[in-house]
Structure formats: C-alpha cells, structure tokens
Design a protein around this motif. Structure first.
Motif, PDB file in Angstrom:
ATOM      1  N   PHE A 293       0.852  -1.185   0.000  1.00  0.00           N
ATOM      2  CA  PHE A 293       0.000   0.000   0.000  1.00  0.00           C
ATOM      3  C   PHE A 293       0.889   1.235   0.000  1.00  0.00           C
ATOM      4  N   HIS A 294       0.687   2.087  -1.021  1.00  0.00           N
ATOM      5  CA  HIS A 294       1.411   3.357  -1.072  1.00  0.00           C
ATOM      6  C   HIS A 294       0.523   4.412  -0.428  1.00  0.00           C
ATOM      7  N   LEU A 295       0.935   4.882   0.747  1.00  0.00           N
ATOM      8  CA  LEU A 295       0.134   5.801   1.544  1.00  0.00           C
ATOM      9  C   LEU A 295       0.937   7.079   1.797  1.00  0.00           C
ATOM     10  N   PRO A 296       0.791   8.088   0.927  1.00  0.00           N
ATOM     11  CA  PRO A 296       1.599   9.302   1.057  1.00  0.00           C
ATOM     12  C   PRO A 296       1.403   9.993   2.402  1.00  0.00           C
ATOM     13  N   LEU A 297       2.504  10.241   3.088  1.00  0.00           N
ATOM     14  CA  LEU A 297       2.484  10.925   4.386  1.00  0.00           C
ATOM     15  C   LEU A 297       2.685  12.424   4.206  1.00  0.00           C
ATOM     16  N   GLN A 298       3.738  12.793   3.490  1.00  0.00           N
ATOM     17  CA  GLN A 298       4.178  14.174   3.230  1.00  0.00           C
ATOM     18  C   GLN A 298       4.841  14.811   4.448  1.00  0.00           C
ATOM     19  N   SER A 299       4.246  14.693   5.648  1.00  0.00           N
ATOM     20  CA  SER A 299       4.887  15.226   6.858  1.00  0.00           C
ATOM     21  C   SER A 299       4.307  14.513   8.070  1.00  0.00           C
ATOM     22  N   GLY A 300       5.119  14.380   9.112  1.00  0.00           N
ATOM     23  CA  GLY A 300       4.647  13.796  10.350  1.00  0.00           C
ATOM     24  C   GLY A 300       4.188  14.825  11.354  1.00  0.00           C
ATOM     25  N   SER A 301       4.149  16.087  10.961  1.00  0.00           N
ATOM     26  CA  SER A 301       3.760  17.184  11.846  1.00  0.00           C
ATOM     27  C   SER A 301       2.333  17.630  11.546  1.00  0.00           C
ATOM     28  N   ASN A 302       1.498  17.709  12.582  1.00  0.00           N
ATOM     29  CA  ASN A 302       0.133  18.184  12.382  1.00  0.00           C
ATOM     30  C   ASN A 302       0.098  19.620  11.870  1.00  0.00           C
ATOM     31  N   ALA A 303       1.030  20.436  12.337  1.00  0.00           N
ATOM     32  CA  ALA A 303       1.057  21.835  11.892  1.00  0.00           C
ATOM     33  C   ALA A 303       1.348  21.919  10.397  1.00  0.00           C
ATOM     34  N   VAL A 304       2.310  21.129   9.936  1.00  0.00           N
ATOM     35  CA  VAL A 304       2.648  21.138   8.515  1.00  0.00           C
ATOM     36  C   VAL A 304       1.535  20.495   7.692  1.00  0.00           C
ATOM     37  N   LEU A 305       0.970  19.402   8.183  1.00  0.00           N
ATOM     38  CA  LEU A 305      -0.135  18.760   7.461  1.00  0.00           C
ATOM     39  C   LEU A 305      -1.297  19.729   7.273  1.00  0.00           C
ATOM     40  N   LYS A 306      -1.589  20.529   8.294  1.00  0.00           N
ATOM     41  CA  LYS A 306      -2.655  21.529   8.174  1.00  0.00           C
ATOM     42  C   LYS A 306      -2.289  22.588   7.143  1.00  0.00           C
ATOM     43  N   ALA A 307      -1.034  23.044   7.171  1.00  0.00           N
ATOM     44  CA  ALA A 307      -0.589  24.043   6.189  1.00  0.00           C
ATOM     45  C   ALA A 307      -0.615  23.480   4.771  1.00  0.00           C
ATOM     46  N   MET A 308      -0.411  22.169   4.645  1.00  0.00           N
ATOM     47  CA  MET A 308      -0.470  21.510   3.336  1.00  0.00           C
ATOM     48  C   MET A 308      -1.900  21.239   2.872  1.00  0.00           C
ATOM     49  N   ASN A 309      -2.879  21.432   3.761  1.00  0.00           N
ATOM     50  CA  ASN A 309      -4.287  21.124   3.473  1.00  0.00           C
ATOM     51  C   ASN A 309      -4.482  19.635   3.184  1.00  0.00           C
ATOM     52  N   ARG A 310      -3.813  18.801   3.972  1.00  0.00           N
ATOM     53  CA  ARG A 310      -3.903  17.356   3.751  1.00  0.00           C
ATOM     54  C   ARG A 310      -5.154  16.728   4.363  1.00  0.00           C
ATOM     55  N   LYS A 311      -5.799  17.407   5.303  1.00  0.00           N
ATOM     56  CA  LYS A 311      -7.102  16.980   5.859  1.00  0.00           C
ATOM     57  C   LYS A 311      -7.027  15.694   6.688  1.00  0.00           C
ATOM     58  N   TYR A 312      -5.867  15.400   7.256  1.00  0.00           N
ATOM     59  CA  TYR A 312      -5.739  14.342   8.256  1.00  0.00           C
ATOM     60  C   TYR A 312      -4.636  14.739   9.219  1.00  0.00           C
ATOM     61  N   THR A 313      -4.596  14.078  10.376  1.00  0.00           N
ATOM     62  CA  THR A 313      -3.553  14.322  11.368  1.00  0.00           C
ATOM     63  C   THR A 313      -2.597  13.136  11.408  1.00  0.00           C
ATOM     64  N   ARG A 314      -1.477  13.318  12.094  1.00  0.00           N
ATOM     65  CA  ARG A 314      -0.531  12.198  12.233  1.00  0.00           C
ATOM     66  C   ARG A 314      -1.194  11.044  12.973  1.00  0.00           C
ATOM     67  N   GLU A 315      -2.075  11.360  13.942  1.00  0.00           N
ATOM     68  CA  GLU A 315      -2.767  10.324  14.684  1.00  0.00           C
ATOM     69  C   GLU A 315      -3.700   9.521  13.775  1.00  0.00           C
ATOM     70  N   GLN A 316      -4.401  10.216  12.883  1.00  0.00           N
ATOM     71  CA  GLN A 316      -5.284   9.519  11.944  1.00  0.00           C
ATOM     72  C   GLN A 316      -4.479   8.684  10.954  1.00  0.00           C
ATOM     73  N   TYR A 317      -3.343   9.196  10.535  1.00  0.00           N
ATOM     74  CA  TYR A 317      -2.476   8.428   9.630  1.00  0.00           C
ATOM     75  C   TYR A 317      -2.013   7.144  10.312  1.00  0.00           C
ATOM     76  N   LEU A 318      -1.552   7.249  11.543  1.00  0.00           N
ATOM     77  CA  LEU A 318      -1.082   6.071  12.270  1.00  0.00           C
ATOM     78  C   LEU A 318      -2.213   5.073  12.495  1.00  0.00           C
ATOM     79  N   ASP A 319      -3.419   5.559  12.685  1.00  0.00           N
ATOM     80  CA  ASP A 319      -4.571   4.668  12.831  1.00  0.00           C
ATOM     81  C   ASP A 319      -4.777   3.840  11.569  1.00  0.00           C
ATOM     82  N   ARG A 320      -4.627   4.468  10.412  1.00  0.00           N
ATOM     83  CA  ARG A 320      -4.799   3.741   9.139  1.00  0.00           C
ATOM     84  C   ARG A 320      -3.676   2.706   8.954  1.00  0.00           C
TER      85      ARG A 320
END
Length: 443
Positions: free
Chosen positions: A254-281
């Motif tokens: 499974f190719h699951l793009p992370l882009q960043s492990g930081s919630n602050a950066v993920l929000k700035a990227m408009n990725r619409k998930y958190t590191r916690e949600q990513y780890l859950d998946r």
C-alpha cells in the motif's frame, strides 16, 4: 514513420504515454528506442517538481539538432507542465524547434493536431480542455502488465500541488467499462492490472465505490495480481482494507503518502488528516494484513517547517518503519498557495541537512526489512532482463519488492516462485524454485 516518447513523472504520465503511443500507432507510426531513427519525438512532462521542469528545457535544447537535421521531423511536448501559461510562453519564445504543444486533457486530439501542423507547417499550441472519452481503450505492448485508468483529476487542492489545476476536477469512469476493459486484458493474457487515479479512494460510479470496484476487478478470471495508485490517507476506508484482505490476488503493498509527520505542517499543506489519523490507518492495514508492505511520499522543507516539525516526521518514520519511500525537497510550484509563502521558505542549507537526516532514518530500515526477507519463498511476476546482469531477470513480488534471479527472456510475463537468498537496501536476489524449461513452456 517512427516515434519515440520520453516520459517524466508518475504512473499517470506513463499511462498517458501509452495512450499517445496507441494513437500514433493507429496513424501508422512504429515505436523506436533510438531517437536518431525517430520521425516524431514526444516529451511527456511533469510539473510536480522544479528539477523535472528544468530537465525538460535541457532536453528540448539538446533535441534541436535532431529536429533541424531532417525536414518533416516533429517535436511535440505534452503533460502537466503544458497546462501552465508560463511554460507555454517559455517554449513559444525560446524553443522554436517545438512543433506541437498539448495538455493532459486533450490527448485524444493528437491526430488532429498533427494533421493541422502538416497541412500548414505552423506550430500548434492547444491545451484547451475537451470532454475526455473515459471509456476509450488503450493497450500496452506487453501482455503481463497493464494500466487501467479508473478516474481523472483531483479535488483535494493540497497547497503545494499543481495537479488539480493541470488535470482538472475528479471524474470517474463507469464501473462496467472498467471491468469490461480488465476482462478483455485478462483474455489477452494480461496477468497484472494497475488501477490508476490521482486519488483512487474517492472513485465513485453511482453506488459503486472504490472498494466495490476493486473487488470486481480482483474477481475477473485470469487476473493474478491487482495494484492501485494513488491513495489519500483521509479516504482510506475500513471497507477497502477488508476487500484487500479478502482477495489474495490484491497486492500486499500500500502506497500511503504521508508528506509530513507534523500536524502543523499537514494543516498548512491542506492534507485533511492528522498524524494520529495516519497512524490509525497504518495500524488497521497491518492488523488485517500483517505481511503488507508500506511505502510513502515525504516532503522536506515545506514553508514554515520548524525543527520540531522535522523531528516529528523522523519519529513517525521510526514508528511506522516504511518499506520504501519517495523523498523530496520542497520546490514551489507557481499558482499554488504554498508558493506564495516566500517569507517562510526554509533555507537551502537547513533543508539539505534535514533531508539527509531523513535518509539516515529511512535507509537502515529499508535494509533491515529487506534482510528479513532472506529465506522467504515469493511469487515474482517477471518484467524483463535485469539491467545489471544479462543472465538474470527482474520482477516484483506481492509486496512490490524488486527481485532479481537467474533466468532469460523466456520467463518474461511468467509468475515465478523464487526463494530470496540475498538482500540490499533497494532490491532482493533469489534462486528459482522451478525448472526453467517447465515454467517457460507455459507461456
């Protein structure tokens, strides 16, 4: 007449190149691997990274002698890069050897564009979107593997990404058309199918979502392996995980793009998930399929990224232990939201250091996990002769790991049982668990 295609970028671009090749061959062109023999050269471009764009300009300059050497030769440029005004203007002004320019949303107009250029002798620039025939069929030259496009476009608008502007909004093919195409490919001997979309997880045709479509494709007789690309973490459902786990021929990767492990950066990227949600998946995937291999994408040096943000990315990588990763240094794409944050750009020296620190975390994990594969028996779909050893063939196993083992061209297209005997950071070496003459006779 002969054609040669140069492809930059992702699987979507590779599939677009196949579509272009199909149209050219319908017009009577034949493929050639030698540029000097070609009458038509097409460069299919990518806009995701700045270095890819610069590479295109360098290659176009190098192709001027080829173009001018013989009258009637055609040099064409297509792809995401051509969907932007600045790139078109640059080619218009600085690269007179380019005869045709067209975008991702009007590939099917290529025969018309070639005819217009031949009739007038003038350069043709056409990136006006047209309604795409998503049901059109395009074939790859080999039969063991085929791309099948299930949707086009993207609705996510990540702040660093130009793709939604280049490829447009999401549009899904009819499920019945996708399944029929797979059935025809399987009947022709295709063993592996890759379903393609910018975000396959958001596929929908009335009541058919992506998990339902994947199940239908996996159940087509003759399909031995199914892959898909790409997935967005926010749309990875439990239903999709269940379909994968219940269909052994769906690749255990499974190719699951992370882009960043930081919630602050993920929000700035408009990725619409958190590191916690990513780890859950990640946990859900591994609970359902313990053998699954995970790969990802990571961007280093996104505008505003702090040392703490960077540390959080490294920590997440240590926790997940990816099997592979595509790592990138951030490069601004004109027209995106992130490109406007010039006051928050991370300096080049800091970005280079962080990038190396990321590799220092990832590479030992890749090497260890590959070493753990020694002794395993795997099934490898043979893709071709190994680039580094003419007495070996190469292919990928169900975890999408590259495997080399002794063999010759008779094995290409076969699903071969192999025992892993050696491991490097990026590839495995094995010994065949069959008599070569017995397996190749089945081809």
């Amino acid at each position: 007449m002969k054609y040669h295609i140069i492809t930059h970028g992702c699987q979507m671009n590779e599939h677009d190149s196949e579509r272009i090749a199909f149209l050219l061959e319908e017009m009577g062109y034949e493929p050639t691997a030698q540029r000097d023999d070609a009458d038509f050269i097409l460069m299919n471009t990518c806009l995701v990274r700045e270095n890819a764009e610069l590479k295109v300009y360098g290659q176009l300059g190098a192709l001027k002698p080829w173009h001018d050497e013989r009258e009637g030769r055609i040099l064409a440029v297509s792809g995401c890069m051509m969907q932007t005004g600045p790139a078109q203007e640059t080619i218009q002004k600085k690269y007179p050897q380019v005869d045709l320019v067209f975008g991702t949303q009007n590939i099917q107009k290529l025969p018309e564009l070639i005819a217009r250029h031949r009739a007038t002798g003038e350069r043709v620039f056409d990136t006006t979107p047209v309604e795409e025939d998503l049901a059109a069929q395009y074939r790859k030259a080999d039969h063991q593997f085929a791309y099948v496009n299930i949707m086009t476009g993207c609705n996510n608008f990540c702040t660093y990404c130009i793709v939604p502007f280049a490829r447009g909004r999401e549009s899904s093919r009819r499920a019945i058309d996708v399944v029929r195409e797979v059935e025809r490919l399987a009947a022709d001997g295709t063993k592996e199918i890759m379903l393609l979309g910018q975000n396959v997880n958001s596929y929908r045709d009335e009541d058919v979502d992506f998990p339902a479509l994947l199940a239908r494709v996996a159940e087509v007789p003759g399909v031995e392996r199914v892959r898909f690309m790409s997935s967005h973490p926010k749309d990875l459902s439990d239903a999709l995980i269940q379909v994968m786990a219940s269909h052994p021929n769906v690749e255990r990767h499974f190719h699951l793009p992370l882009q960043s492990g930081s919630n602050a950066v993920l929000k700035a990227m408009n990725r619409k998930y958190t590191r916690e949600q990513y780890l859950d998946r990640v946990r859900a995937l591994r609970a359902a399929m313990p053998e699954i291999a995970l790969s990802t994408d990571i961007i280093v040096g996104f505008p505003g990224e702090t040392e703490e943000d960077h540390r959080e990315t490294l920590e997440l990588c240590r926790e997940v232990e990816f099997d592979a990763a595509f790592t990138f240094i951030y490069s601004p794409r004109p027209g995106t939201v992130a490109a406007k944050r010039v006051d928050q750009f991370v300096d080049a020296q800091t970005t280079a250091r962080r990038f190396q620190e990321l590799l220092d975390v990832l590479y030992p994990i890749f090497a260890r996990k590959n070493h753990e594969a020694i002794g395993q028996e795997v099934r490898v779909l043979v893709e071709g002769i190994s680039k580094n050893d003419p007495h070996r063939v190469s292919g990928r196993d169900a975890q999408n790991r590259l495997v080399h083992f002794p063999g010759d061209e008779r094995l290409i297209g076969q699903m071969a049982p192999v025992k892993i005997t050696e491991a490097g950071s990026f590839a495995l070496v094995g010994e065949p668990l069959f008599e070569t003459s017995t397996l190749s006779a089945k081809r």
